[in-house]
Design an enzyme around this catalytic site. Structure first.
Site, mmCIF file in Angstrom:
data_model
loop_
_atom_site.group_PDB
_atom_site.id
_atom_site.type_symbol
_atom_site.label_atom_id
_atom_site.label_comp_id
_atom_site.label_asym_id
_atom_site.label_seq_id
_atom_site.Cartn_x
_atom_site.Cartn_y
_atom_site.Cartn_z
ATOM 1 N N ARG A 160 23.004 17.064 71.564
ATOM 2 C CA ARG A 160 22.623 16.526 70.331
ATOM 3 C C ARG A 160 23.633 15.479 69.836
ATOM 4 O O ARG A 160 23.110 14.648 69.058
ATOM 5 C CB ARG A 160 22.681 17.512 68.973
ATOM 6 N N LYS A 168 29.343 36.262 72.152
ATOM 7 C CA LYS A 168 28.340 35.849 71.036
ATOM 8 C C LYS A 168 27.709 37.197 70.785
ATOM 9 O O LYS A 168 27.260 38.186 71.030
ATOM 10 C CB LYS A 168 27.074 35.015 71.551
ATOM 11 N N HIS A 184 15.055 22.753 71.538
ATOM 12 C CA HIS A 184 14.959 23.339 72.793
ATOM 13 C C HIS A 184 13.657 22.924 73.646
ATOM 14 O O HIS A 184 13.600 22.738 74.935
ATOM 15 C CB HIS A 184 15.037 24.911 72.805
#
Length: 167
Positions: A90, A41, A17
Site C-alpha cells: 500500500r 498475532k 487482497h
C-alpha cells in the site's frame, strides 16, 4: 507453467487482497493464496475459516487456489514449486516491513518476491482496520467481499461475545 504464492494471514481477506491476487493471476499461470499463521498475532477467525473465506472471495478466479501454510512459508513455496512470492504494497511502510522477509525467503530457498502496488482506491483498507470498524458497527460492505462481511457481523455480534465484555 509459472506458479506464485500470495501469502498472508487474511484475517479477514479484504478487497485490497482480492485485487492483488487477481493482478498476480494475470502475471502467473497459477496463484496459491497461502493462509499463514503468525504466532505473534491474535486472530478473530481460525485458520480453517480464513481459508474458507479466502476461497469464497476468489472462487470466480480461474487458476487460484487457497491453501493453509503448515509451517515455514519458504518451505511451503519450495514444496508447491513456486516461482515467486507475491506481496501487495500500500505504501513505503509496507515495503519496509516486507523487505527483510523477502531477503530471508531468498536466502532460505532462493525464491524471489514480486511486489505489486495496491490499487490506490483500496490503499486505506487493512484487515485490522476492517475488524475495528465492524466491531463498532461501521459499514464494511465496500471493504470486504460479501461472505467476509457476513462472517464479520456474525463473529462480532453481541451474541458471539458470551462474556459481554467485547473480547
Amino acid at each position: 507453467m509459472s506458479l506464485a504464492v500470495c501469502p498472508g494471514s487474511f484475517d479477514p481477506i479484504t478487497l485490497g487482497h482480492v485485487d492483488v491476487v487477481r493482478r498476480a493471476r494475470e502475471m502467473f499461470d497459477e496463484v496459491v493464496v497461502a493462509v499463514a499463521h503468525n504466532p505473534a498475532k491474535r486472530y478473530l477467525f481460525d485458520a480453517e475459516t480464513r481459508v474458507e473465506l479466502a476461497g469464497a472471495a476468489l472462487a470466480d478466479v480461474d487458476g487460484v487456489r487457497v491453501e493453509l501454510v503448515p509451517g515455514l512459508l519458504a518451505r511451503f513455496c519450495a514444496d508447491v514449486g513456486a516461482a515467486a512470492i507475491v506481496k501487495g504494497l500500500r505504501g513505503a511502510a509496507d515495503f519496509d516491513n516486507e523487505q527483510a522477509m523477502a531477503l530471508m525467503n531468498r536466502h532460505l530457498v532462493g525464491i524471489e518476491t514480486v511486489f505489486i502496488m495496491g490499487d490506490p482506491t483500496l490503499g486505506h483498507i487493512a484487515s485490522s482496520m476492517v475488524k475495528d470498524v465492524a466491531s463498532h458497527g461501521g459499514d464494511i460492505e465496500d471493504l470486504v467481499p460479501p461472505a467476509v462481511a457476513a462472517a464479520l457481523h456474525r463473529a462480532l455480534s453481541p451474541s458471539a461475545d458470551p462474556a459481554g465484555d467485547g473480547r
